[in-house]
Write an enzyme that holds these catalytic residues in place. Sequence first.
Site, mmCIF file in Angstrom:
data_model
loop_
_atom_site.group_PDB
_atom_site.id
_atom_site.type_symbol
_atom_site.label_atom_id
_atom_site.label_comp_id
_atom_site.label_asym_id
_atom_site.label_seq_id
_atom_site.Cartn_x
_atom_site.Cartn_y
_atom_site.Cartn_z
ATOM 1 N N PHE A 167 -0.810 3.235 -0.644
ATOM 2 C CA PHE A 167 -2.006 3.621 -1.393
ATOM 3 C C PHE A 167 -3.063 2.529 -1.272
ATOM 4 C CE2 PHE A 167 1.705 5.571 -3.157
ATOM 5 C CZ PHE A 167 1.329 6.878 -3.401
ATOM 6 N N LYS A 168 -4.214 2.892 -0.755
ATOM 7 C CA LYS A 168 -5.348 1.973 -0.687
ATOM 8 C C LYS A 168 -6.290 2.348 -1.827
ATOM 9 C CE LYS A 168 -9.185 0.566 2.300
ATOM 10 N NZ LYS A 168 -9.980 0.954 3.490
ATOM 11 N N ILE A 169 -6.352 1.488 -2.829
ATOM 12 C CA ILE A 169 -7.112 1.775 -4.044
ATOM 13 C C ILE A 169 -8.455 1.054 -3.984
ATOM 14 C CG2 ILE A 169 -7.121 1.714 -6.551
ATOM 15 C CD1 ILE A 169 -4.929 3.501 -5.331
#
Length: 306
Positions: A167-169
């Site tokens: 997950f790239k937040i």
Amino acid sequence: MSTPIYRGVFPVAPTIFDQNGNLDLEGQKRAIDFMIDAGSNGICILANFSEQFVLSDEERTQVQNTVLEHVAGRIPVIVTTTHYGSQICAERSRAAQDAGAAMVMVMPPYHGATFRVSEKQIYEFYDRVSAAIDIPIMIQDAPVAGTPLSAPFLAKMAKEIENVSYFKIETAGAASKLRDLIELGGDAVVGPWDGEEAITLIPDFDAGATGAMTGGGYPDGIRKIVDAYFAGDTEKAAELYMNWLPLINYENRQCGLAACKALMVEGGVIKSDMLRHPQPAMHPKVREGLLRVARRLNPLVLTWGK
């Protein structure tokens, strides 16, 4: 299959064009070689900072295959395969896997300012992409998609969809969201990552992030910060971050995706920093400011090609 664990600095590679706006594949290879020499733990291609939105499908394939063949396994490569259509995104993702991608990065389906779908459709979208491949999927949670993805929903997909594990937040309050996601998702969240040119790097790593997807101009600088942090010397990491923050800020707030190419041209990595129309060229005064800030730090990009 067990999910591979990727950590560290995975900058986004720019897509290189010549002065006429055509793909410069030899320049593309040089950009990739520089990024590897600068200490990138891996690379992401065809992302928004790669100007993926101005590429034809044929050009996407050319860039993908050129980069993966040139890297030849030296480092893992993440391929962005975002598309509104579930079938097209699944097909893109399968093609990326078959070409040698280590992971795909995918934003939730969106189009323009108003075309959005419900959580049910988003879940089904990622489930269909997952069914087409055997490599990890990184969900890119970015404001550009305009699609709210709550931490509980992301954690649910991590637990229930086989290949959803990274997950790239990049949303506001990224550190808090990362912390919630890690708590809710547990071991299913293999890779909680920072993005947005490292502007929130230290808070995100304090929250548990294990990777950073930044711009491609100075991976050597970001590596120094991340390596110190992973070694447990958070004070040194903070000090290094403060040193590099003016350049990080200049890229994030003044130049955007143009920064990387401008730095690469200055250092002889590539011949042209052309952005495809309708992207505007960087203003000379902005370029002057970027280079002034960069020269204080002497990143590898400024000397690699000279």
